[in-house]
Structure formats: structure tokens, C-alpha cells
Scaffold this motif. Structure first.
Motif: not given
Length: 343
Positions: A38, A73-74
Motif C-alpha cells: 500500500e 487496497r491500491t
């Protein structure tokens, strides 16, 4: 070398130390790797790769699962393996897992296929090490057939033939970007050209320029085949700190632990500080201040004509907080300096 060189990070999910000096549980290491990815995405790094291992000192045995969590999550970073051990896996399942990752990440998935320098997956999954070469060759042929054709017809020795088989899910747009990992054999270079895949040189020791003959061979074979040249990349270990002295002081004990552990298995002598310094000064260890690491990466990129440089940033049991700091310096200081040196 392409005009816009890409910069990536690799990790094997090395089991790291907690602040109290004890090893973290592997589950926590996996969560830390996701946090490291992340951070890499937020800082604008181009690629994040996770290697596959099945042993006590590395936490990640299923890279695609961790990469899928990272994908959710990216936003922009490309995600792939480093490497996928094709010989002890199923090419159909590899494609299915990475095509699923590609869907989750909206087209950011990549695969680096290799034979693997670690062999624990062969007995674990019931494969004969005596068929090391044959398994890789045949499975690569099937993988290539899957990525090149919507309907697959294929026959080999290790499984029943496929006839008119479609593999799901298909890649949504374009094709699944695939690299062949090369540890130092011309046969691997030949395979990359034959199957029209990108070339990733795993240079983990010695002068990186000694791999120039493999790049020359690749370019020669591409020209003879009439194909379009694909990308050439390098994967090598590294660590960045504020100063050269700090980087060496922090890295050496962890570098020694992991190299000596592997050395016991492979018959290598224990690593000395002289060996460590030699790898930094003349070898393939990119450790030091941002300026030192940037100059060394730039030399390798220019000398080998690279499209991508991937730094294996995890370093044995070195703590998660140190790795986060190294990632920040790599993104904020090393990469901009390398781009300036290459301009």
C-alpha cells in the motif's frame, strides 16, 4: 532500453523480527507485506512483486491471494509474482488465479514464471525433481497456449490432453503480461523469445554486467525470429538508508543470517563482512544512501539496457519499520535520482 524505465519492489515475505527481538507470526508478516505494498502504491512505485516459497523463513506460499488483497487496497501499482514456480504448479490454475487478480486489479496483474531456485515445492506437491527441466518446458508450452488462444488444444506427457477447452475467466482487456525469470542459462533466454515473453534477469550476486551476454543473446534471437523485442528487467536485492554507513550497519546482520541459513543448505561458506562489502562495491547488492543506490541502479540500467529494475527490499529478519523507511527512500529519493542520471 525503453524511454520510461519502470521501478519495482519484490519481497518473499521474509519472516521479520518484532521490536522485542522475537520473530513475528507468519500471519502478521503477511499483513505487513500488504501494508508495504500500500505504501509503495501511494508513493508511485510502478510494480510490486511477491515470491512463492514453502518454508519457515518466508511467510507467503500463495502470492496471488496476498496480491488480490493488495489489489483491492491500491489504485495504480502493477502487481505480480516474483516468481511463480511453474514446474510444480498447474498452468491452468496459474492462469485462472492471475486472470482473477487481473479482474480485481482492473488490468494490473503480471506473472513472472521460473523454475525456482528453491525446490521444496516439488516434494510438497508430489513432483519428481528428476523431471525438473521437462516439467518446466511442457508446462510453459501449455501456459503459452492458454494465454495465446481462447480455445486450447494441447497434448503433453504430464497430464491428459486438452481438446477444445476454454479457460475462465478470460483476460478482460489485452493479454496477461508474462515474464520468464532467468537465473543464468541461455536456454531460459531462448524460451523467452520462443514464447514471446518478457525477460527478467534474477541477479542476486556478482557483477551485474556479467549478464550482458544474455541480453545480447536475447536481442540476437529476437532479430532472427522477426518478433518485436519485449521488455528486459532485473531483480536484485537492496536496502536504502539515510547514509551508506547506516545502511551497511543495519543490513549486514540480517543479510548474514539469511545467506548463512541458505548456505548451510547449499554448501556455501559463512558470509563475512568482506563478502558483504564486496557485493555492495562490485556486486549486485544495492545498499547504501539514496545517492549511492541511485548511481548503481543507473549503471545497471544503462549497462544492460533495461526496461525495469526491481529491488528485493526485504532482507531476512529486518524489522517492518526499517523496510517501510527503505521503501520511502527508494520512492522519494532513489528513483528520481536514477531518472535524472538516465535523462
Amino acid at each position: 532500453m525503453s524511454k520510461d524505465v519502470e521501478f519495482g519492489l519484490d519481497t518473499f515475505g521474509d519472516v521479520t523480527l518484532a521490536p522485542d527481538g522475537k520473530f513475528l507470526p507468519q500471519a502478521q508478516v503477511i499483513r505487513n507485506v500488504i501494508a508495504e505494498a500500500e505504501l509503495a502504491d501511494r508513493l508511485g512505485i510502478d510494480f510490486f512483486g511477491i515470491g512463492e516459497h514453502h518454508r519457515t523463513d518466508f511467510a507467503i506460499s500463495a502470492p496471488e491471494v496476498a496480491l488480490a488483497a493488495i489489489a483491492a487496497r491500491t489504485r495504480r501499482i502493477r502487481l505480480g509474482s516474483a516468481v511463480t514456480v511453474l514446474s510444480s504448479d498447474d498452468p491452468i490454475r496459474i492462469f485462472e488465479r492471475f486472470s482473477t487478480l487481473d479482474a480485481i486489479s482492473q488490468g494490473r496483474a503480471e506473472v513472472i514464471l521460473g523454475r525456482g531456485s528453491f525446490i521444496e515445492s516439488f516434494p510438497l506437491f508430489g513432483f519428481d525433481l528428476g523431471q525438473y527441466e521437462e516439467l518446466f518446458e511442457q508446462k510453459l508450452d501449455l501456459y503459452s497456449a492458454i494465454t495465446s488462444n481462447r480455445i486450447v488444444d494441447w497434448q503433453g506427457n504430464w497430464r491428459p490432453p486438452l481438446k477444445g477447452q476454454e479457460i475462465f475467466p478470460p483476460i478482460e482487456k489485452g493479454s496477461l503480461k508474462t515474464w520468464i525469470g532467468v537465473g543464468g542459462t541461455p536456454e531460459s533466454v531462448t524460451r523467452a523469445v520462443r514464447y514471446d515473453m518478457h525477460l527478467m534477469l534474477a541477479i542476486i550476486g556478482g557483477d551485474p554486467q556479467r549478464f550482458r551476454p544474455y541480453v545480447d543473446l536475447y536481442q540476437k534471437l529476437v532479430a532472427e525470429s522477426g518478433r518485436v523485442a519485449r521488455e528486459v528487467g532485473v531483480h536484485s536485492p537492496g536496502y536504502v538508508a539515510e547514509t551508506d554507513e547506516k545502511a551497511r550497519r543495519e543490513l549486514f546482520p540480517h543479510f548474514k543470517k539469511i545467506r548463512d541459513r541458505l548456505g548451510q543448505e547449499r554448501g556455501w561458506p559463512p558470509v563475512t563482512e568482506v563478502d558483504f562489502e564486496r557485493e555492495i562495491e562490485h556486486g549486485s547488492l544495492y545498499a547504501g544512501s539514496p545517492g549511492t543506490v541511485a548511481r548503481k541502479i543507473a549503471e545497471t540500467v544503462k549497462g544492460l539496457g533495461l526496461s525495469r529494475f526491481q529491488m528485493k527490499y526485504s532482507a531476512g529478519p529486518m524489522m517492518h519499520e526499517n523496510l517501510l523507511s527503505s521503501i520511502e527512500l527508494y520512492a522519494n529519493k532513489v528513483i528520481p535520482q536514477v531518472r535524472n542520471l538516465l535523462a
